[in-house]
Design an enzyme around this catalytic site. Structure first.
Site, short mmCIF file in Angstrom:
data_model
loop_
_atom_site.label_atom_id
_atom_site.label_comp_id
_atom_site.label_asym_id
_atom_site.label_seq_id
_atom_site.Cartn_x
_atom_site.Cartn_y
_atom_site.Cartn_z
N LYS A 262 0.86 -1.20 0.00
CA LYS A 262 0.00 0.00 0.00
C LYS A 262 0.88 1.24 0.00
CE LYS A 262 -3.38 2.47 2.92
NZ LYS A 262 -4.33 2.38 4.06
N ASP A 267 -2.87 9.95 3.87
CA ASP A 267 -4.27 9.54 3.97
C ASP A 267 -5.03 10.52 4.85
OD1 ASP A 267 -6.69 8.28 4.12
OD2 ASP A 267 -5.98 6.57 5.32
N LYS A 274 -10.59 12.45 8.21
CA LYS A 274 -10.18 12.02 9.54
C LYS A 274 -10.18 13.19 10.50
CE LYS A 274 -6.94 8.36 8.07
NZ LYS A 274 -7.53 7.21 8.75
N ASP A 285 1.34 6.19 5.66
CA ASP A 285 0.39 5.23 5.09
C ASP A 285 0.92 4.54 3.83
OD1 ASP A 285 -2.01 3.95 5.63
OD2 ASP A 285 -3.22 5.32 4.42
N ASP A 344 -12.42 6.74 3.57
CA ASP A 344 -11.22 6.49 4.36
C ASP A 344 -10.81 5.01 4.30
OD1 ASP A 344 -9.09 7.10 5.96
OD2 ASP A 344 -10.25 7.31 7.81
N GLU A 346 -9.60 3.45 1.88
CA GLU A 346 -9.03 3.59 0.53
C GLU A 346 -7.95 2.55 0.23
OE1 GLU A 346 -7.87 5.05 3.10
OE2 GLU A 346 -5.71 4.79 2.87
N ARG A 348 -7.78 -0.68 0.76
CA ARG A 348 -8.29 -1.91 0.13
C ARG A 348 -8.67 -1.67 -1.33
NH1 ARG A 348 -12.69 -2.36 4.74
NH2 ARG A 348 -10.97 -1.29 5.78
N1 BES Z 1 -4.51 4.14 6.87
C1 BES Z 1 -5.67 3.89 7.63
C2 BES Z 1 -5.43 2.88 8.75
C3 BES Z 1 -4.52 3.33 9.85
C4 BES Z 1 -5.02 3.99 10.97
C5 BES Z 1 -3.17 3.07 9.78
C6 BES Z 1 -4.16 4.38 11.97
C7 BES Z 1 -2.31 3.47 10.79
C8 BES Z 1 -2.80 4.12 11.89
C9 BES Z 1 -6.77 3.32 6.73
O1 BES Z 1 -6.80 3.82 5.44
C10 BES Z 1 -8.07 3.68 7.35
O2 BES Z 1 -8.38 4.83 7.43
N2 BES Z 1 -8.80 2.66 7.78
C11 BES Z 1 -10.08 2.85 8.38
C12 BES Z 1 -11.05 1.89 7.73
C13 BES Z 1 -12.47 2.14 8.09
C14 BES Z 1 -12.95 3.44 7.50
C15 BES Z 1 -13.31 0.99 7.57
C16 BES Z 1 -9.94 2.57 9.87
O3 BES Z 1 -9.22 1.64 10.25
O4 BES Z 1 -10.54 3.30 10.66
ZN ZN Z 2 -5.01 4.48 4.73
MN MN Z 3 -7.86 5.60 5.27
#
Ligand code: BES
Ligand code: ZN
Ligand code: MN
Length: 494
Positions: A262, A267, A274, A285, A344, A346, A348
């Site tokens: 990734k 992000d 966020k 990220d 968010d 993104e 996947r």
């Molecule tokens: N990059 C984030 C995940 C993340 C969060 C990595 C904190 C490192 C530290 C990812 O893109 C994300 O935002 N995931 C969301 C998914 C949700 C919206 C289904 C999450 O984990 O909250």
């Molecule tokens: Zn992310």
């Molecule tokens: Mn995200």
């Protein structure tokens, strides 16, 4: 860092620092301390009586101008309980010595080797390089003054096995590859855009003789990567798809291992933005992509006989006027349609198309690394990487490689029953499965694009970054995953 062996008796080594370790059970007569001259150990006995030398893990006891040795300093590092000794502990001990001494202006360290076994040598070299790293690359004051220039591996005269020099090389290659990944993760997003990440990848590929191809926005759209493009369209920074091939002559036709990382250089969450607290952390990220670049750098030098293709979909996730929106339905490269419930989620999406493309390029095994979910951090903290996959054989290979390499990884389940959670009422799939089991549904969503190709997913959201300093490593980017994947690949005969 210059690294070399020296075979002179320990007493005669004239170095700014000689470093040895000993265990809790016998702080003055165990570990490599045992190899020191009697006179020197006499001093240690005095210190032990006074409570200044206990052998407790990572205790650093420095002696200036010690009797019995020519070195200016002796540093004794506590190795803890001898029962718990391992290659990981050795890597950490060498690291602790490096961090202790470098912070005191020492430039050259003579490390007393406990054995000349290749794995011992590799662990010490790798540990020293990993410890000689700090994340303050943009501090303008006195930054180039603290690194170690030379590591001397003191054998005490023991004859070296033929593999000794290759063992140094392996340690150096691993340490440098991990530090390369850490540097990339540490870069802020204004300096490491998708374009710059691709340039860094190209530079590495040229340096180590790998084939690198970089696709831009037009090509990404022409390939109908609708999921990747949906994320990319909201940013003014052009997206890049980085493809690096390592196809050594003499390697069997299969497997072709696809390493998909990734590469979200920032992000923001997009329209599902966020909260501002901790948003700065989202410069990391692209850690999955950095891991794969580190792995490729190492593999190019270690030359295992196995085919590897790394793919890194790189873009920002931004809330621009052209950004994708919640409720949008997008068509992935595979043809599967996806309802975007949260912009968010993104990672996947970009990985879905990268997996499809990896299969099209002929990959027969898919391994992805991604900072995918906050949920995996809730489950495993920042100590352990979450491992997911349907293929037991490949999951077990990764777990075994992680164990061997000394990186903590733990399998979490995938299960048909979770599929309902990311069903969509309008499209084939929804891009989120709700809060509960979020690491699992995120992983399984990616797995939907692996088809019948064996696939393993590593969620490194927690392990990408260390929030605290340890005696053997700085706070900041970890390079987690590099060592495990290099282990996996080099287990295929070199
Ligand atoms: N990059 C984030 C995940 C993340 C969060 C990595 C904190 C490192 C530290 C990812 O893109 C994300 O935002 N995931 C969301 C998914 C949700 C919206 C289904 C999450 O984990 O909250
Ligand atoms: Zn992310
Ligand atoms: Mn995200």
């Amino acid at each position: 860092m210059k690294i070399e062996f020296v075979s002179t008796p320990l007493a005669d080594i004239s170095s700014p620092a000689l470093a040895a370790y000993s265990f809790e059970e016998a702080p003055t007569s165990s570990g490599t301390v045992e190899k020191l001259p009697e006179e020197t150990r006499g001093l240690l006995q005095e210190m032990n009586k006074g409570g200044e030398l206990t052998g407790k893990a990572f205790e650093c006891t420095p002696l200036r101008w010690p009797d019995g040795v020519s070195a200016d300093r002796l540093l004794v590092v506590g190795a803890g309980k001898s029962q718990k000794f391992s290659e990981t502990q050795l890597r950490h001990l060498a690291g602790a010595a490096v961090r202790h001494l470098r912070s005191r202006g020492v430039k050259q360290i003579a490390w007393v080797l406990g054995s000349v076994a290749p794995s011992t040598i590799t662990a010490v070299v790798e540990g020293a390089l990993l410890a000689d790293y700090d994340a303050d690359s943009y501090r303008t004051e006195s930054k180039d003054e603290k690194g170690i220039d030379a590591l001397i591996l003191a054998t005490g005269g023991e004859p070296l096995p033929v593999e000794a020099h290759a063992a140094i090389e392996r340690g150096r290659i691993l340490g440098e590859a991990e530090n390369f990944a850490r540097d990339l993760v540490n870069e802020p997003s204004n300096r490491l855009t998708p374009t710059r990440l691709a340039e860094q990848a190209e530079k590495m590929a040229v340096q180590f003789g790998l084939a690198c191809e970089v696709l831009g926005p037009e090509e990404i759209q022409k390939l109908k990567m609708g999921a990747f493009w949906a994320v990319a369209q909201g940013s003014r920074e052009p997206a890049r798809l980085i493809v690096i091939r390592y196809l050594p002559e003499g390697a069997p036709a299969e497997p072709v291992i696809g390493l998909i990382g990734k590469g979200i250089t920032f992000d923001s969450g997009g329209i599902s933005i966020k909260p501002s607290e901790n948003m700065h952390e989202m410069k990391t990220d692209m850690a999955g992509g950095a891991t794969m670049l580190g792995v490729m750098q190492a593999v190019a030098q270690l030359k295992p006989l196995v085919r590897v293709i790394a793919l890194i979909p790189a873009t920002e996730n931004m809330p621009g006027g052209n950004a994708y929106k919640p409720g949008d339905v997008i068509t992935s490269m595979s043809g599967k349609t996806i309802e975007v419930l949260n912009t968010d989620a993104e990672g996947r999406l970009v990985l879905a198309d990268a997996l499809t493309y990896a299969r099209r390029l002929g990959c027969t095994v898919l391994i992805d690394a991604a900072t995918l979910t906050a949920a995996v951090m809730i489950a495993l903290g920042s100590i352990t990487t979450g491992v997911f996959g349907w293929n037991k054989d490949w999951v077990n290979r990764i777990l075994a490689a992680a164990h061997h390499a000394g990186e903590k990884m733990w399998q979490l389940p995938v299960d048909e029953d979770y599929r309902d959670l990311y069903k969509s009422s309008i499209a084939d799939l929804a891009n989120t499965g709700g809060r509960y089991g979020g690491a699992i549904t995120g992983a399984m969503f990616i797995g939907e694009f692996a088809g019948d190709t064996p696939w393993v997913h590593l969620d490194i959201a927690g392990t990408r970054w260390a929030n605290d300093e340890k005696p053997y490593r700085a706070k900041g980017p970890t390079g987690h995953g590099v060592r495990t994947l290099v282990q996996l690949l080099t287990d295929f005969a070199s």
